[in-house]
Structures are given as structure tokens and as C-alpha cells.
Design an enzyme around this catalytic site. Sequence first.
Site, mmCIF file in Angstrom:
data_model
loop_
_atom_site.group_PDB
_atom_site.id
_atom_site.type_symbol
_atom_site.label_atom_id
_atom_site.label_comp_id
_atom_site.label_asym_id
_atom_site.label_seq_id
_atom_site.Cartn_x
_atom_site.Cartn_y
_atom_site.Cartn_z
ATOM 1 N NE ARG A 52 39.266 8.260 0.185
ATOM 2 C CZ ARG A 52 38.160 8.090 -0.550
ATOM 3 N NH1 ARG A 52 36.981 8.425 -0.050
ATOM 4 N NH2 ARG A 52 38.227 7.605 -1.768
ATOM 5 C CE LYS A 151 38.734 3.831 -1.970
ATOM 6 N NZ LYS A 151 37.609 2.897 -2.039
ATOM 7 C CD GLU A 184 30.573 2.355 3.238
ATOM 8 O OE1 GLU A 184 30.847 3.367 2.584
ATOM 9 O OE2 GLU A 184 31.440 1.643 3.770
HETATM 10 N N1 PMP Z 1 32.134 3.335 0.313
HETATM 11 C C1 PMP Z 1 32.982 2.379 -0.028
HETATM 12 C C2 PMP Z 1 33.010 1.115 0.777
HETATM 13 C C3 PMP Z 1 33.843 2.539 -1.126
HETATM 14 O O1 PMP Z 1 34.696 1.578 -1.464
HETATM 15 C C4 PMP Z 1 33.774 3.744 -1.874
HETATM 16 C C5 PMP Z 1 34.703 3.967 -3.041
HETATM 17 N N2 PMP Z 1 34.450 3.107 -4.120
HETATM 18 C C6 PMP Z 1 32.831 4.710 -1.506
HETATM 19 C C7 PMP Z 1 32.049 4.480 -0.387
HETATM 20 C C8 PMP Z 1 32.698 5.992 -2.262
HETATM 21 O O2 PMP Z 1 33.806 6.822 -2.014
HETATM 22 P P1 PMP Z 1 34.366 7.831 -3.097
HETATM 23 O O3 PMP Z 1 33.262 8.742 -3.457
HETATM 24 O O4 PMP Z 1 35.482 8.527 -2.408
HETATM 25 O O5 PMP Z 1 34.811 7.025 -4.253
#
Ligand code: PMP
Length: 286
Positions: A52, A151, A184
Site C-alpha cells: 500500500r 495514505k 469512514e
Molecule cells: N481510514 C483512515 C483515514 C486511516 O488513517 C486508517 C489508518 N489509521 C484507516 C482508515 C484504517 O486502515 P488500516 O486498517 O489499514 O489501518
Amino acid sequence: MTMKIYIDGKYYDREDAKISVFDHGLLYGDGVFEGIRIYNGKVFKLTEHIERLYRSAKAIFLDIPMIKEDMGNAVLDAVKINEKKNGYIRLIVTRGEGPLGIDPSPCKKPTVIIIVSDIQLYPDEYYKNGIEIITASSRRIPSDSLDPRIKSLNYLNNIMAKLEARQSGCLEAVMLNKEGFVAECTGDNIFMVKNNKLFTPDPYHGALDGITMRTVKEIAESLNIKTHEATLTRYDIYNADECFMTGTGAEIIPVIKIDGRIIGDGKPGIITGKLIDVFKELTCSL
Ligand code: PMP
């Protein structure tokens, strides 16, 4: 044991771990990152996180000066050097040092940083009793402006939403996209349960392609629970049987109230509980 922080191939003590004030990561939030967990001395989903990171970097034209394999090994090495058995890794690649303008082309060398530390995002009681959240008025950046799968180091609108949550006496907030669909939370993905089925917003509605979200979907499949990537509104969450958030730092955390509405019977749900149990087994057996 003092913390050893990796910057561009060398380790520094916490006090000496410094980067340039001309780094575009600082000046413009120009860079990408990952948050990764260590359970029982093992790095959880390392390949997925490295993949990622490189996808995020490619999307923003950031050429990481290491091959993926070396990056993975650097992460493992940092965990070993810090002798961390359970903890959290922050892996950051910034655009690097350059002049003050926003043009990244004069930034010749991206900065690679690995911090191995601890994390507890929410107090224990929230995992047992569930958490109350609100809907923030700060919206997600539209997917056609900035793909939510990137990200990036630029979290300002998520920070604004987090502040709104804090001002309402909550620890988290749901963010909507510009059409008003649920996207989210500020640092976590969101799921809801309705009639024994799992629903999570389609990533195109503005969600990060979460690694914990994917793990939860796999666990659900193994339990014969169907997951749908859907278009969800606040109404759907208000009327859900169960709700929870997922993220690397938070893991799986039940949501029992949103915008003052009690979800289900106001207690962490049965399906949420099952998913938490299997997730725990998975991370404990690493
Ligand atoms: N959404 C956002 C905005 C995030 O920053 C994160 C990670 N902290 C997630 C969702 C969750 O992603 P992951 O399960 O890959 O940590």
C-alpha cells in the site's frame, strides 16, 4: 531501552532523530505513510502495508529510493533493534528536502523514517462497552480530487473532524463525502451490521482501503457472514443492528451511539463480538 529511530538507513536516539525544516513532508504534508502493528514480535500484514505504501507513493509520483524487499527488511530490522514484542510502527516516506515552493521536482531524495513505538488509541473500557461517535461537518476530500486510497501525510480535514468529535465530548467522528454518503471515520474504517449482514462503504465513497477492513471481511467470510460494500447514509447507521470501526491502531472497536441515537440495544453487538474474538485469535497466534 531507548528508542532507536531509523532515518535514511541510520538509527538515531529519540532526541537526535530530526529532519530538515525544508522537508516537503513538513512544509506541505507531501509524503505517504503506514501504521503497522507488532504482535508477539511479529509484524502483522507487513507485505500488505509495504504494497500500500508503494501504491500511495506511485500515485503521488514519489519514487521511493529502496526496493520493497529492502523496505520490508528495514522495518523488521527496526523492530529487532528496538526489541519490541508488541507495539506500533510508523513508516513514513516524505518528498524530502527542497526549496520553499510547492513544486516537488527539485526535491531530490525522499526521506524514509521508521519509528517503533507503542500505541493505545482508545481506553480499554471502550472495547468492552463500545464508543459514542458523532458525524463531523468536515467532509472527506472528494475522490476525484484526491484518491482516498492514497495514505498521504495530509490529514488536516480528518484532524478537523477529530476536533469536532472532541468538542462534542466524543473520541471519534464519522466523515461523510461531499454527496453526504458515509465514508469512514477520522482514522478508521466503519462497518455496520443489519439482518446478520455486514456493510461497509464502498471505498469510492471516500474510504481508505483499510488493511484491517480487509482482514475483517476475510474473518466474516470464514464465519459465513456476507459483507457488502455499499452506499450508506447516516440513516442506515442510525437504524443498524450493530456498528464498529476498524483500523491498525484501534483494531475492532464497537460503536454504540451516533449523533445521540442508540445503535441496536446500545451494547456491543454479537457479530461484532465474534469478529473481535477471531481477530484476537489471529493476532495472538502469530
Ligand atoms: N481510514 C483512515 C483515514 C486511516 O488513517 C486508517 C489508518 N489509521 C484507516 C482508515 C484504517 O486502515 P488500516 O486498517 O489499514 O489501518
